[in-house]
Design an enzyme around this catalytic site. Sequence first.
Site, PDB file in Angstrom:
ATOM      1  N   GLU A 104      68.269  23.757  56.735  1.00  0.00           N
ATOM      2  CA  GLU A 104      68.692  25.133  57.000  1.00  0.00           C
ATOM      3  C   GLU A 104      70.030  25.209  57.704  1.00  0.00           C
ATOM      4  O   GLU A 104      70.486  24.246  58.283  1.00  0.00           O
ATOM      5  CB  GLU A 104      67.648  25.865  57.843  1.00  0.00           C
ATOM      6  N   GLU A 148      70.540  21.307  58.499  1.00  0.00           N
ATOM      7  CA  GLU A 148      71.119  21.229  57.143  1.00  0.00           C
ATOM      8  C   GLU A 148      70.320  20.307  56.214  1.00  0.00           C
ATOM      9  O   GLU A 148      70.755  20.050  55.090  1.00  0.00           O
ATOM     10  CB  GLU A 148      72.565  20.689  57.158  1.00  0.00           C
TER      11      GLU A 148
END
Lengths: 347, 347
Positions: free
Chosen positions: B161, B304
């Site tokens: 994310e 991420e």
Amino acid sequence: PDPEIRRKALRHWNNLTKPLGSLGRLEETAIRLAGITGEVVPDLSRKAVLVMCGDHGVAEEGVSAYPQEVTGLMIDNFARGGAAINVLARRFGAELVVVDVGSKAKKLPPSVIDRRVRPGTANMTAGPAMTREEALQALDVGIDRVEELVRGGVRMIAIGEMGIGNTTAGTAIAAVFTGRPVEVLTGRGTGIDDRAVLRKREAIRRAIEVNRPDPADPIGVLAKVGGLEIAGMAGAVLGAAAAGIPVVLDGMISTAAALAAARLLPEASEYLFASHLSAEPAHRFMLEELGLRPLIDAEMRLGEGTGAVLCFPLIDGALSLAREMATFADLGLAGPAEERAQHESDS
Amino acid sequence: PDPEIRRKALRHWNNLTKPLGSLGRLEETAIRLAGITGEVVPDLSRKAVLVMCGDHGVAEEGVSAYPQEVTGLMIDNFARGGAAINVLARRFGAELVVVDVGSKAKKLPPSVIDRRVRPGTANMTAGPAMTREEALQALDVGIDRVEELVRGGVRMIAIGEMGIGNTTAGTAIAAVFTGRPVEVLTGRGTGIDDRAVLRKREAIRRAIEVNRPDPADPIGVLAKVGGLEIAGMAGAVLGAAAAGIPVVLDGMISTAAALAAARLLPEASEYLFASHLSAEPAHRFMLEELGLRPLIDAEMRLGEGTGAVLCFPLIDGALSLAREMATFADLGLAGPAEERAQHESDS
């Protein structure tokens, strides 16, 4: 290691598009590698794993789940490409070098380097595992081999081992250097049952009592309660420190070798990297002595350098990040300059 | 997952030339993957990392080291290939799919999938972050995307994310599902100072007090104290479980999403794999709830999907070992049959 290059590498990492320090010990690893190689983003694609083999007289005390012949069978397996370390070395781009420092194998495959100092150690519960002279010869095997690899262009090595009975020797070394009780340090090695664990502890205690190894004399420790492949790995660490290349340790036994090397030559510890935390209890305590923290925690206990080579892609990944990530300037941002200044003054 | 294939896979691993179980959690991982895929040695070379993005109203409470605009800047960075996840996805052979589930970015690059449910959540300290309907829409984004990837041949996914303020939401979810105190769970996120940590704790406490999320209603929890990208990742977990493919979690926030998904659909937890242990304190507690243990321990806290993709080579390595190692029979040995029988009855 060069502190100026390390500072340059830290500044480089702090300019990459991520929160400061957020890649944790990947960044630390890459920054240490910069200091060692003298390059802010080193190219360590040429790497090798050195697997040192040897037999152990203490195996006759019933301390292993496997008969001593398995050392020779596994040497054959290395030569045929079927062992775990063959698979991982192929997968992660490491040259595999197998050196026999003292197995009892009758016949060695041609791809294995024959540097046998003697056919296995003596049973350390009755006297020294080998003479001081033999320990020095075994150290030389490791020193020579790393010199050779570095001459051939290798820029990072992993060390590993094969030798039935060698967790007994590794644990004895751990007991001598860490001063922790044998009960706390002794594990199940290849997978022995409770009764064999008691025999193993007793063998380690007796070996220490009979030989009185002195932690201030690391060569004496290697000779009295060590192993030929363990001394060979200790030599590899010394050779790597002399050549100025990083060494990735595997599990408990390679770490025992590295601890002996670091006691001989304290600067050697600056070249050491932990890979994984082994299921063997002695491992953690020796890593603490060396001030190292592993990146992988998978309860592995195979040896052969498998954990070390499994760590290579993580190191490669860290260096790729340093090489390829965008900087704050690329995005038109200043980057967290104040925090950066603070971070630098902390380190 | 198929228990019969899992048993077959265990027998396969026990016949490989190594001490029983000595590859530790690498073996466990490979055996679980066998059960999920129905193949003793699965081919998971086609893999993807799904990065879900969203903005957070709670960012206005001063809970992050970065301004909210950084979410959009990082989306651009993903599109340009300069973020950490780009580098690792390239290095370890994963397709990178970036989905905007609700950022406040003005303009999205064409390679980013635009599935914005709303432009950022509302400030959860004053009311629900989003409506229940919006949370369901965000879940659908993840479900749809995994369906699409599986249709295209992807066999394993990682989730990650990007969203300024999202460790605040992730920690709130952790507090609701684990019942642990907010003081214990709250970390420094992108790197905030002590005063900001106090503001962050206070924001989480207020969000829980104002919204009273009920742990028995996971969709309500996602709507009240979650985030659009978090609900998107929870949907991806549900989609993966429905399609029967493994999902590798990243750090604290993706694990919060997975925990919500597992509370909605308990079978989903059988498809989850932990990759690394984050520096964020809430991570450990949520992994315990899910019964997962990570392979990497590197104090990363980037998000991420970086930790998840860093774990891909370890999984690939485990499957290569299963595929390529010699068996005891290859060496003319019987293998430790008695121990094997015992090991099987234990598991």
